[in-house]
Design an enzyme around this catalytic site. Sequence first.
Site, PDB file in Angstrom:
ATOM      1  N   ILE A 185     -44.581 -48.112  17.337  1.00  0.00           N
ATOM      2  CA  ILE A 185     -44.192 -49.356  17.997  1.00  0.00           C
ATOM      3  C   ILE A 185     -44.804 -50.490  17.192  1.00  0.00           C
ATOM      4  CG2 ILE A 185     -44.572 -50.739  20.078  1.00  0.00           C
ATOM      5  CD1 ILE A 185     -44.403 -48.088  21.650  1.00  0.00           C
ATOM      6  N   ASN A 240     -33.321 -51.718  13.062  1.00  0.00           N
ATOM      7  CA  ASN A 240     -33.659 -50.326  13.370  1.00  0.00           C
ATOM      8  C   ASN A 240     -32.361 -49.545  13.582  1.00  0.00           C
ATOM      9  OD1 ASN A 240     -35.344 -48.083  14.106  1.00  0.00           O
ATOM     10  ND2 ASN A 240     -34.844 -48.476  16.251  1.00  0.00           N
ATOM     11  N   HIS A 297     -30.908 -46.266  15.734  1.00  0.00           N
ATOM     12  CA  HIS A 297     -31.286 -45.438  16.888  1.00  0.00           C
ATOM     13  C   HIS A 297     -30.145 -44.473  17.201  1.00  0.00           C
ATOM     14  CE1 HIS A 297     -33.391 -44.448  20.603  1.00  0.00           C
ATOM     15  NE2 HIS A 297     -32.202 -44.464  21.185  1.00  0.00           N
ATOM     16  N   ASP A 329     -36.341 -50.342  21.760  1.00  0.00           N
ATOM     17  CA  ASP A 329     -34.930 -50.190  21.340  1.00  0.00           C
ATOM     18  C   ASP A 329     -34.009 -51.185  22.050  1.00  0.00           C
ATOM     19  OD1 ASP A 329     -35.652 -47.978  19.704  1.00  0.00           O
ATOM     20  OD2 ASP A 329     -35.623 -46.677  21.454  1.00  0.00           O
TER      21      ASP A 329
HETATM   22  C1  GRF Z   1     -32.837 -40.892  12.931  1.00  0.00           C
HETATM   23  O1  GRF Z   1     -32.206 -40.087  13.887  1.00  0.00           O
HETATM   24  C2  GRF Z   1     -32.918 -42.304  13.428  1.00  0.00           C
HETATM   25  O2  GRF Z   1     -31.829 -42.666  14.226  1.00  0.00           O
HETATM   26  C3  GRF Z   1     -34.176 -42.293  14.228  1.00  0.00           C
HETATM   27  O3  GRF Z   1     -35.053 -41.458  13.514  1.00  0.00           O
HETATM   28  C4  GRF Z   1     -34.302 -40.534  12.754  1.00  0.00           C
HETATM   29  C5  GRF Z   1     -34.753 -40.677  11.337  1.00  0.00           C
HETATM   30  O4  GRF Z   1     -34.184 -39.712  10.503  1.00  0.00           O
HETATM   31  N1  GRF Z   1     -34.679 -43.633  14.401  1.00  0.00           N
HETATM   32  P1  GRF Z   1     -34.375 -39.810   8.944  1.00  0.00           P
HETATM   33  O5  GRF Z   1     -35.869 -39.815   8.655  1.00  0.00           O
HETATM   34  O6  GRF Z   1     -33.701 -41.043   8.448  1.00  0.00           O
HETATM   35  O7  GRF Z   1     -33.728 -38.553   8.401  1.00  0.00           O
END
Ligand code: GRF
Length: 217
Positions: free
Chosen positions: A92, A107, A109, A145
């Site tokens: 965070i 970000n 998500h 988020d």
């Molecule tokens: C992804 O699913 C993203 O949405 C979330 O964390 C994961 C990161 O995956 N915030 P990576 O390290 O980019 O493979």
Amino acid sequence: MVAIGVLVSGSGTNLQSIIEAVEKGKLDASIKVVISNIADAFALERARKHGIPTAVIRVKDFPEREAYDAEVVRVLKEHGVELVALAGFMRIISRVLLDAYHMRIMNIHPSLLPSFPGLEVQKAALDYGVKFSGCTVHFVDGGLDSGPIIIQAVVPVKDEDTVESLSKRILAEEHRIYPQAIQLFSEGRLEVRGRRVFVRKSEAPSGTMENPRAATF
Ligand code: GRF
């Protein structure tokens, strides 16, 4: 061209998609630095392989969140970063970072926000029984988020899905829309009004065709 810094903690597949979009000329950005809070995050290997500077900033070296984030800001500024992309950064962030990069932190998500914020959201979506899920690129504000949404992509949830299969389907969309959102920022086309993010039409210089990059994603 926008100078970006990517913050990671894990495998870095989203970082990889950003690197590849830059290398293919689809994304007009320069990745100035990749910062991790985890020393052996595989994302760092990916960055090094492409000659991108990396920094490890360990949580245990800082007494509190604000001091940690001040160091993150220092490293970002040192590398001339204009836009921060959180890509699986499992922390965070405090006002120190938010204020230094107001509406310049994105970000990704793995759900259709505002449904399923937080962690283990693919499992939460399956357990809830939704028929569609997806992913969201948003600007980061002080909440969980909760910032203004830039792009979302939708995927179906199938009867036979497991957490793994659904995550994989969502991840493929993450890799598509995150570079796209950064490209829109790079072109100066994102306008935040309250909670809403408007995408301005691309403006080609007079006497030229419309920039084809805008349509390549
Ligand atoms: C992804 O699913 C993203 O949405 C979330 O964390 C994961 C990161 O995956 N915030 P990576 O390290 O980019 O493979």
